[in-house]
Scaffold this motif. Structure first.
Motif, short mmCIF file in Angstrom:
data_model
loop_
_atom_site.label_atom_id
_atom_site.label_comp_id
_atom_site.label_asym_id
_atom_site.label_seq_id
_atom_site.Cartn_x
_atom_site.Cartn_y
_atom_site.Cartn_z
N LYS A 98 5.66 3.76 10.39
CA LYS A 98 4.62 4.31 9.53
C LYS A 98 5.00 5.72 9.07
CE LYS A 98 0.84 1.83 11.80
NZ LYS A 98 -0.40 1.98 12.60
N GLU A 99 4.49 6.10 7.91
CA GLU A 99 4.65 7.46 7.42
C GLU A 99 3.27 8.00 7.07
OE1 GLU A 99 7.26 10.17 4.30
OE2 GLU A 99 7.85 8.10 4.76
N ASN A 100 2.97 9.19 7.56
CA ASN A 100 1.62 9.77 7.41
C ASN A 100 0.55 8.81 7.91
OD1 ASN A 100 2.49 12.19 6.44
ND2 ASN A 100 2.14 11.71 4.28
N ARG A 101 0.91 8.09 8.98
CA ARG A 101 -0.01 7.19 9.69
C ARG A 101 -0.29 5.90 8.92
NH1 ARG A 101 -5.24 10.24 11.12
NH2 ARG A 101 -5.19 10.73 8.91
N PHE A 102 0.45 5.66 7.84
CA PHE A 102 0.17 4.47 7.03
C PHE A 102 1.42 3.62 6.82
CE2 PHE A 102 -3.47 7.06 5.72
CZ PHE A 102 -4.49 6.12 5.77
N ARG A 103 1.16 2.34 6.70
CA ARG A 103 2.12 1.36 6.23
C ARG A 103 1.31 0.34 5.43
NH1 ARG A 103 4.76 -0.18 11.03
NH2 ARG A 103 2.99 -1.53 11.39
N PRO A 104 1.43 0.30 4.12
CA PRO A 104 2.48 0.86 3.26
C PRO A 104 2.35 2.37 3.07
CG PRO A 104 0.80 -0.13 1.90
CD PRO A 104 0.43 -0.46 3.32
N SER A 105 3.48 2.99 2.77
CA SER A 105 3.54 4.43 2.54
C SER A 105 3.81 4.72 1.07
CB SER A 105 4.66 5.04 3.40
OG SER A 105 5.03 6.31 2.91
N ILE A 106 3.02 5.63 0.52
CA ILE A 106 3.24 6.07 -0.87
C ILE A 106 4.58 6.78 -0.98
CG2 ILE A 106 2.39 7.58 -2.70
CD1 ILE A 106 -0.45 7.15 -1.50
N ASP A 107 4.83 7.71 -0.06
CA ASP A 107 6.08 8.49 -0.14
C ASP A 107 7.31 7.61 0.02
OD1 ASP A 107 5.03 11.11 -0.55
OD2 ASP A 107 4.41 11.17 1.54
N ALA A 108 7.22 6.59 0.86
CA ALA A 108 8.38 5.70 1.04
C ALA A 108 8.69 4.96 -0.26
CB ALA A 108 8.10 4.71 2.16
N LEU A 109 7.66 4.46 -0.95
CA LEU A 109 7.89 3.81 -2.25
C LEU A 109 8.49 4.79 -3.24
CD1 LEU A 109 7.54 1.67 -4.49
CD2 LEU A 109 5.19 2.52 -4.78
N PHE A 110 7.91 5.97 -3.36
CA PHE A 110 8.39 6.95 -4.34
C PHE A 110 9.84 7.33 -4.07
CE2 PHE A 110 4.17 9.06 -5.89
CZ PHE A 110 3.66 7.82 -6.18
N ARG A 111 10.15 7.57 -2.78
CA ARG A 111 11.50 7.99 -2.42
C ARG A 111 12.52 6.90 -2.73
NH1 ARG A 111 10.05 9.24 2.74
NH2 ARG A 111 8.93 11.14 2.22
N SER A 112 12.16 5.65 -2.44
CA SER A 112 13.09 4.54 -2.71
C SER A 112 13.33 4.39 -4.20
CB SER A 112 12.55 3.24 -2.11
OG SER A 112 11.43 2.75 -2.81
N ALA A 113 12.29 4.59 -5.01
CA ALA A 113 12.45 4.51 -6.47
C ALA A 113 13.36 5.62 -6.97
CB ALA A 113 11.08 4.58 -7.14
N ALA A 114 13.14 6.84 -6.49
CA ALA A 114 13.97 7.97 -6.91
C ALA A 114 15.43 7.75 -6.52
CB ALA A 114 13.45 9.26 -6.28
N TYR A 115 15.64 7.20 -5.33
CA TYR A 115 17.00 6.96 -4.85
C TYR A 115 17.73 5.93 -5.70
CZ TYR A 115 20.74 5.47 -1.68
OH TYR A 115 21.96 5.14 -1.14
N SER A 116 17.05 4.86 -6.09
CA SER A 116 17.70 3.77 -6.84
C SER A 116 17.74 4.00 -8.34
CB SER A 116 16.99 2.44 -6.56
OG SER A 116 17.26 1.99 -5.25
N TYR A 117 16.73 4.72 -8.88
CA TYR A 117 16.59 4.75 -10.35
C TYR A 117 16.56 6.13 -10.97
CZ TYR A 117 15.62 -0.17 -9.68
OH TYR A 117 15.72 -1.49 -9.33
#
Length: 344
Positions: A98-117
């Motif tokens: 979990k990130e910030n106590r949540f799964r799904p994580s907003i930051d995890a999605l954003f970071r993965s998008a920035a990394y790939s695109y």
């Protein structure tokens, strides 16, 4: 998937459904983009968000499966208790830490998008509490993407938009119903500050991998920041401090991640939980001591019974004192302590 296609990532929390409806209503039917949404959800219930948004959206809305190929003009919604991640043309659905106590994580999605695109990404933060999405927007901005937040005065809960505005260079601050139409005319920034971009890319890749399957220690998370004396409230692992242009956050060696407000909120919950456990233990001790005193009294050992009864009274008094402390205690959270910092 065409190189010209936009990747639009959206994050929201409390009050976010109304904002999401307003956003998807305004999406142009011809928009050359795929849209990915994370809303914080209870892990115990099925999400009806795809059905809710489908009524208003100009193209299909669905929960993706792990490994799905990304299709244009499709809205993908994170499933409960699973991270939604992007990986070069495919969607990943994972149950990493979990990130910030949540799964799904907003930051995890954003970071993965920035990394790939990189510069093809548009990151959008809508209504929500605390500061989820701020770190992810920072990565999107640093890697050339466009950042957008909902007008705080319009958001049902303004903490997430205010946090992003105070910590990240935001390109557009709009009402939710104006965001969809604006996506059609966005241009990739002419100049992008790429100083230290390699470090940002490497860390985004590392943390995306951790969100996928954990194993943070072996992957080198302890080298991604400065060691701290703090421990993870979730697993008690040691935390490293990660500095993102003044935005401080933490990640433990098993992979759990926190911003400062989220870490404080989790610690406060653990403190209260500890109070209740202590009170329960004292009550159980008092009951056992009383039972022992009664047994000794029945056996004719009145002096020993009196000692046990005295100890039972002490445990009962301590339990009541703890109960009164809990009832008097003013609740404090990361949001109300960091709120002033966000609005400067």
């Amino acid at each position: 998937m065409r190189d010209s296609e936009r990747i639009v990532v959206v994050g929201c929390s409390a009050g976010g459904v109304e904002s999401l409806i307003a956003l998807v209503k305004g999406l142009p039917p011809e928009l050359d983009a795929s849209v990915f949404i994370v809303q914080h959800l209870s892990p115990n219930y099925r999400s009806a968000l795809p059905e809710i948004l489908s009524v208003h959206a100009p193209f299909p809305v669905k929960h993706p499966a792990d490994g799905d190929h990304i299709e244009p003009r499709t809205i993908y919604v994170a499933s409960p208790d699973h991270h939604l991640l992007l990986d070069n043309g495919h969607v990943l659905i994972k149950r990493g830490p979990k990130e910030n106590r949540f799964r799904p994580s907003i930051d995890a999605l954003f970071r993965s998008a920035a990394y790939s695109y990189g510069a093809r990404v548009v990151g959008i933060v809508l209504s929500g509490a605390l500061d989820d999405g701020t770190s992810g927007l920072w990565s999107i901005k640093r890697l050339g993407g466009i950042t957008m937040v909902q007008l705080p005065t319009e958001a049902a809960f303004d903490s997430m938009p205010l946090s992003a505005l105070s910590q990240v260079e935001i390109d557009h601050c709009l009402a939710a119903h104006d965001m969809g139409a604006s996506l059609d005319s966005l241009q990739v920034p002419a100049q992008v500050d790429t100083s230290n971009a390699i470090t940002v890319v490497e860390r985004a890749g590392l943390e995306t991998s951790i969100a996928g399957d954990g194993d943070a220690f072996r992957k080198g998370i302890m080298k991604a920041g400065e060691l701290t004396p703090f421990t993870c409230p979730e697993c008690h692992g040691v935390l490293v401090q990660i500095d993102e242009g003044g935005l401080l956050r933490y990640r433990c060696h098993t992979g759990h991640g926190y911003t400062r407000p989220a870490l404080l909120s989790e610690l406060v919950e653990k403190i209260e939980e500890t109070y209740w456990i202590s009170m329960r233990s004292l009550e159980e001790a008092a009951m056992l001591l009383e039972h022992t005193a009664d047994t000794l009294s029945e056996q004719g050992n009145s002096s020993a019974a009196a000692l046990f009864h005295e100890e039972a009274c002490i445990a009962t008094a301590e339990s009541r004192e703890l109960r009164e402390t809990l009832l008097r205690r003013k609740r404090f959270t990361g949001e109300n302590l960091f709120g002033e910092e966000k609005t400067d």
